[in-house]
Design a protein around this motif. Structure first.
Motif, PDB file in Angstrom:
ATOM      1  N   ILE A  31      49.767  44.447  74.773  1.00 42.17           N
ATOM      2  CA  ILE A  31      49.191  45.815  74.478  1.00 42.17           C
ATOM      3  C   ILE A  31      47.694  45.533  74.368  1.00 42.17           C
ATOM      4  N   TYR A  32      47.235  44.503  73.866  1.00 42.50           N
ATOM      5  CA  TYR A  32      45.513  44.502  73.886  1.00 42.50           C
ATOM      6  C   TYR A  32      44.916  44.206  75.319  1.00 42.50           C
ATOM      7  N   HIS A  33      44.181  44.767  75.692  1.00 39.45           N
ATOM      8  CA  HIS A  33      43.460  44.860  76.949  1.00 39.45           C
ATOM      9  C   HIS A  33      42.617  43.578  76.957  1.00 39.45           C
ATOM     10  N   ASP A  34      42.371  42.983  77.958  1.00 40.34           N
ATOM     11  CA  ASP A  34      41.719  41.787  78.054  1.00 40.34           C
ATOM     12  C   ASP A  34      40.150  41.786  77.623  1.00 40.34           C
ATOM     13  N   ASP A  35      39.628  43.184  77.625  1.00 34.83           N
ATOM     14  CA  ASP A  35      38.152  43.414  77.046  1.00 34.83           C
ATOM     15  C   ASP A  35      37.971  44.053  75.828  1.00 34.83           C
ATOM     16  N   ILE A  36      39.207  44.024  75.017  1.00 32.54           N
ATOM     17  CA  ILE A  36      39.360  44.687  73.671  1.00 32.54           C
ATOM     18  C   ILE A  36      38.219  44.173  73.031  1.00 32.54           C
ATOM     19  N   THR A  49      32.795  41.612  64.326  1.00 33.64           N
ATOM     20  CA  THR A  49      33.078  42.116  65.652  1.00 33.64           C
ATOM     21  C   THR A  49      33.982  41.009  66.244  1.00 33.64           C
ATOM     22  N   LEU A  50      35.140  41.191  66.788  1.00 34.62           N
ATOM     23  CA  LEU A  50      35.960  40.219  67.076  1.00 34.62           C
ATOM     24  C   LEU A  50      36.665  40.440  68.740  1.00 34.62           C
ATOM     25  N   THR A  51      36.732  39.406  69.577  1.00 36.02           N
ATOM     26  CA  THR A  51      37.344  39.580  70.819  1.00 36.02           C
ATOM     27  C   THR A  51      38.825  39.363  70.757  1.00 36.02           C
ATOM     28  N   LYS A  52      39.415  39.630  71.983  1.00 37.22           N
ATOM     29  CA  LYS A  52      40.725  39.666  71.914  1.00 37.22           C
ATOM     30  C   LYS A  52      41.538  38.233  71.252  1.00 37.22           C
ATOM     31  N   THR A  53      40.894  37.189  71.952  1.00 36.55           N
ATOM     32  CA  THR A  53      41.460  35.815  71.401  1.00 36.55           C
ATOM     33  C   THR A  53      41.269  35.524  69.963  1.00 36.55           C
ATOM     34  N   ASP A  54      39.978  36.024  69.512  1.00 35.13           N
ATOM     35  CA  ASP A  54      39.876  35.787  67.945  1.00 35.13           C
ATOM     36  C   ASP A  54      40.835  36.581  67.028  1.00 35.13           C
ATOM     37  N   PHE A  55      40.801  37.936  67.564  1.00 32.57           N
ATOM     38  CA  PHE A  55      41.598  38.709  66.829  1.00 32.57           C
ATOM     39  C   PHE A  55      42.925  38.593  66.663  1.00 32.57           C
ATOM     40  N   MET A  56      43.737  38.147  67.917  1.00 35.38           N
ATOM     41  CA  MET A  56      45.082  37.681  68.055  1.00 35.38           C
ATOM     42  C   MET A  56      45.193  36.333  66.879  1.00 35.38           C
ATOM     43  N   SER A  57      44.097  35.406  66.982  1.00 29.39           N
ATOM     44  CA  SER A  57      44.566  34.486  66.085  1.00 29.39           C
ATOM     45  C   SER A  57      44.235  34.670  64.757  1.00 29.39           C
ATOM     46  N   MET A  58      43.686  35.866  64.429  1.00 30.11           N
ATOM     47  CA  MET A  58      43.529  36.168  62.961  1.00 30.11           C
ATOM     48  C   MET A  58      44.927  36.792  62.600  1.00 30.11           C
ATOM     49  N   LEU A  59      45.396  37.528  63.580  1.00 30.63           N
ATOM     50  CA  LEU A  59      46.711  38.267  63.155  1.00 30.63           C
ATOM     51  C   LEU A  59      47.869  37.286  63.088  1.00 30.63           C
ATOM     52  N   GLU A  60      47.599  36.201  63.990  1.00 31.47           N
ATOM     53  CA  GLU A  60      48.926  35.307  63.959  1.00 31.47           C
ATOM     54  C   GLU A  60      48.746  34.394  62.551  1.00 31.47           C
ATOM     55  N   ILE A 107      41.692  54.058  67.267  1.00 28.55           N
ATOM     56  CA  ILE A 107      42.045  52.893  68.087  1.00 28.55           C
ATOM     57  C   ILE A 107      41.864  53.779  69.355  1.00 28.55           C
ATOM     58  N   ASP A 108      41.269  53.005  70.427  1.00 29.71           N
ATOM     59  CA  ASP A 108      41.139  53.707  71.756  1.00 29.71           C
ATOM     60  C   ASP A 108      42.272  52.981  72.753  1.00 29.71           C
ATOM     61  N   PHE A 109      42.766  53.789  73.627  1.00 29.56           N
ATOM     62  CA  PHE A 109      43.757  53.220  74.681  1.00 29.56           C
ATOM     63  C   PHE A 109      43.418  53.506  76.076  1.00 29.56           C
ATOM     64  N   ILE A 110      43.693  52.797  76.959  1.00 27.58           N
ATOM     65  CA  ILE A 110      43.597  53.019  78.302  1.00 27.58           C
ATOM     66  C   ILE A 110      44.991  52.932  79.125  1.00 27.58           C
ATOM     67  N   ARG A 115      50.765  51.053  81.740  1.00 29.78           N
ATOM     68  CA  ARG A 115      51.139  50.675  80.359  1.00 29.78           C
ATOM     69  C   ARG A 115      49.975  51.105  79.545  1.00 29.78           C
ATOM     70  N   TRP A 116      50.027  51.665  78.182  1.00 31.55           N
ATOM     71  CA  TRP A 116      48.967  51.981  77.371  1.00 31.55           C
ATOM     72  C   TRP A 116      48.708  50.706  76.817  1.00 31.55           C
ATOM     73  N   GLN A 117      47.065  50.616  76.804  1.00 28.78           N
ATOM     74  CA  GLN A 117      46.368  49.244  76.265  1.00 28.78           C
ATOM     75  C   GLN A 117      45.410  49.457  75.490  1.00 28.78           C
ATOM     76  N   VAL A 118      45.162  48.675  74.200  1.00 29.77           N
ATOM     77  CA  VAL A 118      44.184  48.903  73.230  1.00 29.77           C
ATOM     78  C   VAL A 118      42.958  48.422  74.049  1.00 29.77           C
ATOM     79  N   THR A 119      41.574  49.359  74.112  1.00 30.49           N
ATOM     80  CA  THR A 119      40.363  48.729  74.615  1.00 30.49           C
ATOM     81  C   THR A 119      39.319  48.503  73.615  1.00 30.49           C
ATOM     82  N   ARG A 120      39.570  49.552  72.116  1.00 28.55           N
ATOM     83  CA  ARG A 120      38.762  49.296  71.074  1.00 28.55           C
ATOM     84  C   ARG A 120      39.527  49.618  69.924  1.00 28.55           C
ATOM     85  N   GLU A 121      39.243  48.909  68.633  1.00 29.91           N
ATOM     86  CA  GLU A 121      39.619  49.319  67.393  1.00 29.91           C
ATOM     87  C   GLU A 121      38.482  49.377  66.570  1.00 29.91           C
ATOM     88  N   VAL A 122      37.910  50.349  65.999  1.00 28.30           N
ATOM     89  CA  VAL A 122      37.061  50.508  65.014  1.00 28.30           C
ATOM     90  C   VAL A 122      37.802  50.758  63.618  1.00 28.30           C
TER      91      VAL A 122
END
Length: 132
Positions: A31-36, A49-60, A107-110, A115-122
């Motif tokens: 769901i999360y775009h590589d460049d989120i 401000t978090l990258t995909k890896t950091d954000f997913m780690s925080m959620l986990e 939440i911005d998607f592309i 598939r729909w992917q999240v590119t940015r969350e503010v």
């Protein structure tokens, strides 16, 4: 989820919420775009401000061992689609960073790779008055 419609984007948001509170990293990775980019502004003006890896780690870390059903509260304010771009404005009550927080998410998607992917969350975070 392979359609560029508001209904498909709404279904993707439901999938995103369930995967997030379940710490389902495989689903979140799709769901999360590589460049989120995720930006969280707290009530005291602190911006993180978090990258995909950091954000997913925080959620986990946040949702590991928690009951997903306890964290599904959401109020969707707006879902819009224009071609291959989508936007969702939603409020959530989730325990990011400790106690429950009220978080308003833009939440911005592309629509990419079928598939729909999240590119940015503010996000704007503040203490959840009901939890305080």
């Amino acid at each position: 989820m392979t359609e560029r419609t508001e209904a498909a984007l709404r279904a993707r948001i439901d999938e995103l919420m369930k995967a997030g509170v379940s710490a389902d990293m495989k689903t979140l990775d799709g769901i999360y775009h590589d460049d989120i980019v995720v930006m969280d502004l707290s009530i005291d003006g602190r911006l993180v401000t978090l990258t995909k890896t950091d954000f997913m780690s925080m959620l986990e870390q946040t949702f590991r061992g928690k009951n997903p059903a306890d964290h599904m509260w959401a109020k969707i304010h707006s879902v819009t689609v224009s071609g291959d771009r989508g936007h969702v404005l939603i409020s959530r009550k989730i325990p990011v960073g400790g106690p429950n927080m009220m978080i308003d998410l833009s939440i911005d998607f592309i629509f990419e790779d079928g598939r729909w992917q999240v590119t940015r969350e503010v996000n704007f975070s503040r203490p959840d008055a009901a939890a305080a």
